[in-house]
Design an enzyme around this catalytic site. Structure first.
Site, PDB file in Angstrom:
ATOM      1  N   HIS A  47      -0.902   0.992  -9.527  1.00 42.23           N
ATOM      2  CA  HIS A  47      -1.614   0.060  -8.624  1.00 42.23           C
ATOM      3  C   HIS A  47      -2.224  -1.074  -9.460  1.00 42.23           C
ATOM      4  O   HIS A  47      -3.431  -1.323  -9.425  1.00 42.23           O
ATOM      5  CB  HIS A  47      -2.696   0.803  -7.820  1.00 42.23           C
ATOM      6  CG  HIS A  47      -3.161   0.025  -6.618  1.00 42.23           C
ATOM      7  ND1 HIS A  47      -3.487   0.611  -5.421  1.00 42.23           N
ATOM      8  CD2 HIS A  47      -3.346  -1.302  -6.420  1.00 42.23           C
ATOM      9  CE1 HIS A  47      -3.875  -0.306  -4.548  1.00 42.23           C
ATOM     10  NE2 HIS A  47      -3.785  -1.488  -5.133  1.00 42.23           N
TER      11      HIS A  47
ATOM     12  N   ARG B  26       0.851  -1.190   0.000  1.00 39.79           N
ATOM     13  CA  ARG B  26       0.000   0.000   0.000  1.00 39.79           C
ATOM     14  C   ARG B  26       0.886   1.239   0.000  1.00 39.79           C
ATOM     15  O   ARG B  26       1.971   1.238   0.594  1.00 39.79           O
ATOM     16  CB  ARG B  26      -0.886   0.039   1.252  1.00 39.79           C
ATOM     17  CG  ARG B  26      -2.114  -0.829   1.174  1.00 39.79           C
ATOM     18  CD  ARG B  26      -3.141  -0.285   0.191  1.00 39.79           C
ATOM     19  NE  ARG B  26      -4.350  -1.094   0.133  1.00 39.79           N
ATOM     20  CZ  ARG B  26      -4.560  -2.082  -0.739  1.00 39.79           C
ATOM     21  NH1 ARG B  26      -3.636  -2.386  -1.630  1.00 39.79           N
ATOM     22  NH2 ARG B  26      -5.692  -2.749  -0.741  1.00 39.79           N
TER      23      ARG B  26
HETATM   24  P1  NDP Z   1      -2.072 -11.460   4.412  1.00 34.50           P
HETATM   25  O1  NDP Z   1      -3.036 -10.910   5.411  1.00 34.50           O
HETATM   26  O2  NDP Z   1      -2.240 -12.863   3.958  1.00 34.50           O
HETATM   27  O3  NDP Z   1      -0.590 -11.291   4.966  1.00 34.50           O
HETATM   28  C1  NDP Z   1      -0.139 -10.141   5.590  1.00 34.50           C
HETATM   29  C2  NDP Z   1       1.288 -10.372   6.060  1.00 34.50           C
HETATM   30  O4  NDP Z   1       1.772  -9.157   6.640  1.00 34.50           O
HETATM   31  C3  NDP Z   1       1.380 -11.447   7.152  1.00 34.50           C
HETATM   32  O5  NDP Z   1       2.559 -12.201   6.987  1.00 34.50           O
HETATM   33  C4  NDP Z   1       1.461 -10.630   8.421  1.00 34.50           C
HETATM   34  O6  NDP Z   1       2.154 -11.263   9.496  1.00 34.50           O
HETATM   35  C5  NDP Z   1       2.275  -9.429   7.944  1.00 34.50           C
HETATM   36  N1  NDP Z   1       2.072  -8.282   8.822  1.00 34.50           N
HETATM   37  C6  NDP Z   1       0.931  -7.629   9.128  1.00 34.50           C
HETATM   38  N2  NDP Z   1       1.153  -6.645  10.016  1.00 34.50           N
HETATM   39  C7  NDP Z   1       2.477  -6.690  10.287  1.00 34.50           C
HETATM   40  C8  NDP Z   1       3.316  -5.954  11.157  1.00 34.50           C
HETATM   41  N3  NDP Z   1       2.849  -4.966  11.931  1.00 34.50           N
HETATM   42  N4  NDP Z   1       4.628  -6.275  11.196  1.00 34.50           N
HETATM   43  C9  NDP Z   1       5.120  -7.277  10.437  1.00 34.50           C
HETATM   44  N5  NDP Z   1       4.369  -8.026   9.609  1.00 34.50           N
HETATM   45  C10 NDP Z   1       3.057  -7.734   9.537  1.00 34.50           C
HETATM   46  O7  NDP Z   1      -2.124 -10.447   3.174  1.00 34.50           O
HETATM   47  P2  NDP Z   1      -1.854 -10.753   1.631  1.00 34.50           P
HETATM   48  O8  NDP Z   1      -0.547 -11.411   1.496  1.00 34.50           O
HETATM   49  O9  NDP Z   1      -3.033 -11.399   1.021  1.00 34.50           O
HETATM   50  O10 NDP Z   1      -1.808  -9.253   1.055  1.00 34.50           O
HETATM   51  C11 NDP Z   1      -0.853  -8.317   1.536  1.00 34.50           C
HETATM   52  C12 NDP Z   1      -1.206  -6.922   1.073  1.00 34.50           C
HETATM   53  O11 NDP Z   1      -0.959  -6.767  -0.318  1.00 34.50           O
HETATM   54  C13 NDP Z   1      -2.683  -6.525   1.185  1.00 34.50           C
HETATM   55  O12 NDP Z   1      -3.018  -6.160   2.506  1.00 34.50           O
HETATM   56  C14 NDP Z   1      -2.768  -5.338   0.234  1.00 34.50           C
HETATM   57  O13 NDP Z   1      -2.487  -4.147   0.919  1.00 34.50           O
HETATM   58  C15 NDP Z   1      -1.666  -5.623  -0.779  1.00 34.50           C
HETATM   59  N6  NDP Z   1      -2.192  -5.894  -2.116  1.00 34.50           N
HETATM   60  C16 NDP Z   1      -1.799  -5.062  -3.155  1.00 34.50           C
HETATM   61  C17 NDP Z   1      -2.239  -5.309  -4.431  1.00 34.50           C
HETATM   62  C18 NDP Z   1      -1.761  -4.480  -5.577  1.00 34.50           C
HETATM   63  O14 NDP Z   1      -2.286  -4.619  -6.689  1.00 34.50           O
HETATM   64  N7  NDP Z   1      -0.771  -3.634  -5.400  1.00 34.50           N
HETATM   65  C19 NDP Z   1      -3.153  -6.422  -4.733  1.00 34.50           C
HETATM   66  C20 NDP Z   1      -3.475  -7.220  -3.574  1.00 34.50           C
HETATM   67  C21 NDP Z   1      -3.005  -6.951  -2.318  1.00 34.50           C
HETATM   68  P3  NDP Z   1       1.639 -12.663  10.131  1.00 34.50           P
HETATM   69  O15 NDP Z   1       1.958 -13.703   9.081  1.00 34.50           O
HETATM   70  O16 NDP Z   1       2.462 -12.801  11.337  1.00 34.50           O
HETATM   71  O17 NDP Z   1       0.168 -12.500  10.377  1.00 34.50           O
HETATM   72  C1  OXD Z   2      -6.109  -5.348  -3.213  1.00 35.15           C
HETATM   73  C2  OXD Z   2      -5.656  -4.384  -4.235  1.00 35.15           C
HETATM   74  O1  OXD Z   2      -6.004  -5.069  -2.022  1.00 35.15           O
HETATM   75  O2  OXD Z   2      -5.966  -4.569  -5.424  1.00 35.15           O
HETATM   76  O3  OXD Z   2      -6.576  -6.430  -3.599  1.00 35.15           O
HETATM   77  O4  OXD Z   2      -4.957  -3.440  -3.892  1.00 35.15           O
END
Ligand code: NDP
Ligand code: OXD
Length: 316
Positions: free
Chosen positions: A279, A231
């Protein structure tokens, strides 16, 4: 016995065209773009992307909210978000898109794409030194569904992979770090940083100058690289520009920005060391996502538990 009619779905989105989502959701349920008044009793599910604030607040029979994206920060901006379960996107095709994006950007930085792009118009025939993948460490911040899939693809290409998560999640083949105490050693062992974190109060602005300064710059790649597809508000763009100017960072690939669309006046657009995408790393495709959403709604109506739920406390 005749079946009770299914409740209606509220499709509340801003900043995107809902047409295709409406069309596909309508195959399973009646869909409306606005409720019949703030307390419409016929709405049982909502499918949202940056929903109109307070539109969900007073719906008496709302059972769950489905996010159109994997990230759910857009939902939490609504002061009237009701206390119902939130389901987010976890889908093979979204994961595949993100894996492709990460592999593409890592390989482009690793294989000196920017050097060749700058040489070609000047007809320069020069081969810069090329380290093998085995000498390069990619560090992934966020080892969730997307981070883990990207890690596996990079391992298959021969890169060394580090991962950082909130709880210190372990992934085979990945050197795993967890929590604030292990952030510094994670960064110190990382040449190419890939950010795949969710935006939460704990992660907002985390990619700043101090963090970038902790990456390993003295490496065979010739500097540290940042790739952010998580993000935009995870990053401080002024700090990224400063880091690019003073050599803290060699290059960056950014898919997300503090303000989207990226304003025309942003120096990131024309920076020679920055690769910008709008994005677009992994876009939610209704053709793949609506079927599972409708199936979850039906299953939940039959009393089955919802899957891919958001932990409100953690914010993702
Ligand atoms: P998940 O919820 O599956 O994974 C999130 C990961 O981030 C987990 O490993 C979690 O740790 C870690 N995390 C969360 N908070 C913290 C913190 N404070 N410190 C360290 N690690 C942290 O999410 P996804 O993998 O499905 O997606 C990740 C992000 O990708 C989404 O939230 C979105 O913002 C972004 N995204 C962007 C897109 C784009 O087109 N650019 C498309 C889709 C998603 P733990 O494993 O310990 O819970
Ligand atoms: C998502 C994105 O969060 O597209 O899936 O950013």
């Amino acid at each position: 016995m005749p079946q009770a009619p299914k409740g209606r779905v509220l499709l509340s989105v801003t900043g995107m065209n809902p047409r295709r989502w409406h069309e596909l959701l309508s195959a399973g349920r009646e869909v409306v773009l606005e409720p019949d008044g703030p307390a419409d009793p016929s709405i049982t599910y909502a499918v949202v992307w940056k929903q109109r604030p307070n539109v969900l607040a007073a719906l008496p029979n709302l059972k769950a909210v489905f996010s159109i994206g994997a990230g759910v920060d857009h939902l939490f901006n609504d002061p009237g978000l009701p206390d119902v379960p939130i389901v987010r996107v976890v889908a093979e095709n979204l994961t595949q898109y993100m894996t492709e994006y990460v592999v593409w950007r890592v390989l482009d930085h690793h294989r000196q794409g920017s050097v060749y792009r700058s040489q070609q118009p000047r007809k320069i025939w020069h081969e810069p030194p090329q380290p093998p993948a085995q000498e390069v460490s990619v560090g992934i911040m966020g080892l969730g569904h997307l981070g883990r899939a990207a890690a596996r693809a990079l391992l298959a290409l021969g890169f060394r992979v580090n991962g950082w998560s909130r709880t210190g999640r372990q992934v085979e083949g990945v050197a795993c770090f967890g929590g604030a105490d292990e952030l510094k050693p994670f960064l110190g062992a990382t040449d190419i940083l890939v950010v795949l974190l969710p935006l939460t109060p704990a992660t907002r602005g985390i990619v700043g100058y101090v963090l970038l300064r902790s990456l390993r710059r003295d490496n065979t790649l010739g500097g540290a690289v940042l790739i952010n597809a998580g993000r935009g508000k995870l990053q401080r763009e002024a700090d990224i520009l400063r880091a690019l100017e003073d050599g803290t960072l060699k290059e960056a690939s950014l898919d997300v920005f503090e303000q989207e669309p990226l304003p025309a006046g942003s120096p990131l657009w024309t920076h020679p060391k920055v690769f910008v995408t709008p994005h677009a790393a992994a876009t939610s495709d209704p053709a793949h996502l609506v079927g599972p959403m409708l199936r979850q709604m039906d299953a939940h109506d039959r009393g089955e538990p919802l899957t891919d739920l958001v932990d409100r406390e953690a914010g993702y």
